[in-house]
Write a protein that holds these residues in place. Structure first.
Motif, PDB file in Angstrom:
ATOM      1  N   TYR A 111       0.810  -1.219   0.000  1.00  0.00           N
ATOM      2  CA  TYR A 111       0.000   0.000   0.000  1.00  0.00           C
ATOM      3  C   TYR A 111       0.840   1.263   0.000  1.00  0.00           C
ATOM      4  CZ  TYR A 111      -3.896  -2.980   1.769  1.00  0.00           C
ATOM      5  OH  TYR A 111      -4.855  -3.934   1.947  1.00  0.00           O
ATOM      6  N   LEU A 112       2.097   1.182   0.428  1.00  0.00           N
ATOM      7  CA  LEU A 112       2.923   2.361   0.645  1.00  0.00           C
ATOM      8  C   LEU A 112       3.372   2.992  -0.669  1.00  0.00           C
ATOM      9  CD1 LEU A 112       5.215   0.881   3.441  1.00  0.00           C
ATOM     10  CD2 LEU A 112       3.366   2.535   3.798  1.00  0.00           C
ATOM     11  N   SER A 113       3.318   4.318  -0.728  1.00  0.00           N
ATOM     12  CA  SER A 113       3.949   5.022  -1.835  1.00  0.00           C
ATOM     13  C   SER A 113       5.465   4.957  -1.642  1.00  0.00           C
ATOM     14  CB  SER A 113       3.493   6.480  -1.865  1.00  0.00           C
ATOM     15  OG  SER A 113       4.028   7.188  -0.743  1.00  0.00           O
ATOM     16  N   ALA A 114       6.206   5.372  -2.662  1.00  0.00           N
ATOM     17  CA  ALA A 114       7.669   5.329  -2.570  1.00  0.00           C
ATOM     18  C   ALA A 114       8.162   6.161  -1.391  1.00  0.00           C
ATOM     19  CB  ALA A 114       8.293   5.801  -3.878  1.00  0.00           C
ATOM     20  N   GLU A 115       7.583   7.348  -1.201  1.00  0.00           N
ATOM     21  CA  GLU A 115       8.024   8.214  -0.110  1.00  0.00           C
ATOM     22  C   GLU A 115       7.582   7.660   1.242  1.00  0.00           C
ATOM     23  OE1 GLU A 115       9.982  11.098   1.923  1.00  0.00           O
ATOM     24  OE2 GLU A 115      10.156  10.553  -0.197  1.00  0.00           O
ATOM     25  N   GLU A 116       6.366   7.112   1.309  1.00  0.00           N
ATOM     26  CA  GLU A 116       5.903   6.512   2.558  1.00  0.00           C
ATOM     27  C   GLU A 116       6.781   5.342   2.964  1.00  0.00           C
ATOM     28  OE1 GLU A 116       1.119   7.549   2.097  1.00  0.00           O
ATOM     29  OE2 GLU A 116       1.918   5.600   1.466  1.00  0.00           O
ATOM     30  N   ARG A 117       7.153   4.527   1.965  1.00  0.00           N
ATOM     31  CA  ARG A 117       8.002   3.379   2.288  1.00  0.00           C
ATOM     32  C   ARG A 117       9.364   3.833   2.796  1.00  0.00           C
ATOM     33  NH1 ARG A 117      11.760   0.306   2.019  1.00  0.00           N
ATOM     34  NH2 ARG A 117      11.706  -1.980   2.024  1.00  0.00           N
ATOM     35  N   ASP A 149      10.295  12.466  13.678  1.00  0.00           N
ATOM     36  CA  ASP A 149      11.145  13.139  12.693  1.00  0.00           C
ATOM     37  C   ASP A 149      10.699  12.841  11.265  1.00  0.00           C
ATOM     38  OD1 ASP A 149      12.724  14.367  14.580  1.00  0.00           O
ATOM     39  OD2 ASP A 149      14.270  12.813  14.575  1.00  0.00           O
ATOM     40  N   ALA A 150       9.895  11.797  11.086  1.00  0.00           N
ATOM     41  CA  ALA A 150       9.372  11.461   9.758  1.00  0.00           C
ATOM     42  C   ALA A 150       8.069  12.229   9.550  1.00  0.00           C
ATOM     43  CB  ALA A 150       9.135   9.963   9.639  1.00  0.00           C
ATOM     44  N   PRO A 151       8.021  13.170   8.624  1.00  0.00           N
ATOM     45  CA  PRO A 151       6.840  14.032   8.465  1.00  0.00           C
ATOM     46  C   PRO A 151       5.544  13.270   8.191  1.00  0.00           C
ATOM     47  CG  PRO A 151       8.704  14.890   7.206  1.00  0.00           C
ATOM     48  CD  PRO A 151       9.102  13.527   7.696  1.00  0.00           C
ATOM     49  N   LEU A 152       5.630  12.131   7.502  1.00  0.00           N
ATOM     50  CA  LEU A 152       4.422  11.387   7.133  1.00  0.00           C
ATOM     51  C   LEU A 152       3.960  10.412   8.212  1.00  0.00           C
ATOM     52  CD1 LEU A 152       5.160  10.566   3.365  1.00  0.00           C
ATOM     53  CD2 LEU A 152       3.846  12.470   4.329  1.00  0.00           C
TER      54      LEU A 152
END
Length: 296
Positions: free
Chosen positions: A191-197, A235-238
């Protein structure tokens, strides 16, 4: 490898294996979309038992309203290829109608252990888990059942159920399997986008750093460890934290913030659940107490 979708047929097939004295029966319960974590369970079952039964069933009663039952990833063809390549003897793939031919009026509930962590975030989830696992145990009658420690709360709940109900099955917890960059394997990772992963790596990073600081006594109390986990994940914005907890294991008892983990006298777990977008990921690290010092 036999693929069976009917309970009666499955019982008959397992009975034939037992009549041939082919050794203990091992069950690997899954919801499919198999990955290397599932493969590790199958391999462990292959080492310990004579007949390996893999179940693939996306269990509707463990999903709450608005959760991803309908969209949960499924790929039966690939799952069967993975099962065969890893030496599974029987794959049980029942439909919902086969497992729940009528609305179920009986549920298995484990109290206390299910009131926090994922149980607090997903009310009714563990009733669904323990009910379907109980059904699978009754259908397969396995000597051993294999579960991954990525969902350590699930392992603790099932072990409690087995103990309380005098079930004649041995639960075999198996280690978390990770990608080379540290992300714990999960069917939901797709389910994760590249940035989410990319940002999801903060889970394993926070656990690794907490482990390092505990070993070097830079942090010691439950509160200090929890604050460290929250600080790194934030620290991870998402990242949106569902929980970051420090508990005894397998009792899953909260530890007072000012209590040193070394003073609990019990094994402990650092447990995380974090959302990245709509995807909720869990991870954890276990500490065993040896001579008053926590060890991974």
């Amino acid at each position: 490898m036999k693929v069976i979708r009917n309970i009666k047929e499955l019982r008959a097939e397992i009975g034939q294996h037992r009549s041939m004295a082919s050794g203990p029966v091992g069950l690997v319960p899954t919801m499919g979309f198999l990955h290397e974590g599932h493969e590790s369970l199958i391999k462990r079952a292959r080492e310990m038992t004579g007949t390996v039964v893999l179940s693939i069933f996306v269990n509707p009663i463990q999903f709450g309203p608005g959760e991803d039952f309908e969209t949960y990833p499924r790929d039966e063809g690939r799952d069967l290829s993975v099962a065969e390549a890893n030496g599974v003897d029987i794959v049980f793939i029942p439909g919902v109608q086969e497992m729940y031919p009528q609305p179920t009026k009986t549920k298995v509930t484990v109290s206390e252990l299910t009131s926090l962590l994922c149980g607090a975030s997903r009310p009714g989830h563990f009733d669904g888990v323990t009910t379907v696992v109980n059904k699978l145990f009754n259908i397969v009658n396995p000597d051993y059942a294999f579960f991954g420690m990525k969902d350590a709360q699930q392992v603790a709940v099932i072990e409690q159920m087995v103990q309380d109900l005098n079930m004649d099955v041995t639960i075999v917890p198996c280690p978390i399997v990770r990608e080379t960059d540290g992300l714990a394997l999960s069917s939901r990772n797709v389910y994760l986008s590249a940035e989410e992963r990319k940002q999801a790596l903060v889970l394993s990073k926070s656990l690794k750093e907490a482990t390092r600081q505990l070993a070097q006594e830079e942090v010691a109390t439950a509160g200090e460890v929890r604050n460290l986990l929250v600080k790194i994940i934030s620290d991870a914005p998402l990242a949106r934290i569902d929980y970051a907890e420090v508990l005894t294991f397998p009792q899953l008892q909260p530890i007072e913030p000012d209590t040193r983990l070394a003073d609990t006298g019990k094994d402990c777990i650092l447990a995380l659940a974090v959302y990245f977008g709509r995807t909720r990921l869990i991870d954890n690290t276990l500490f065993q107490m040896k001579e008053g010092i926590p060890h991974v």
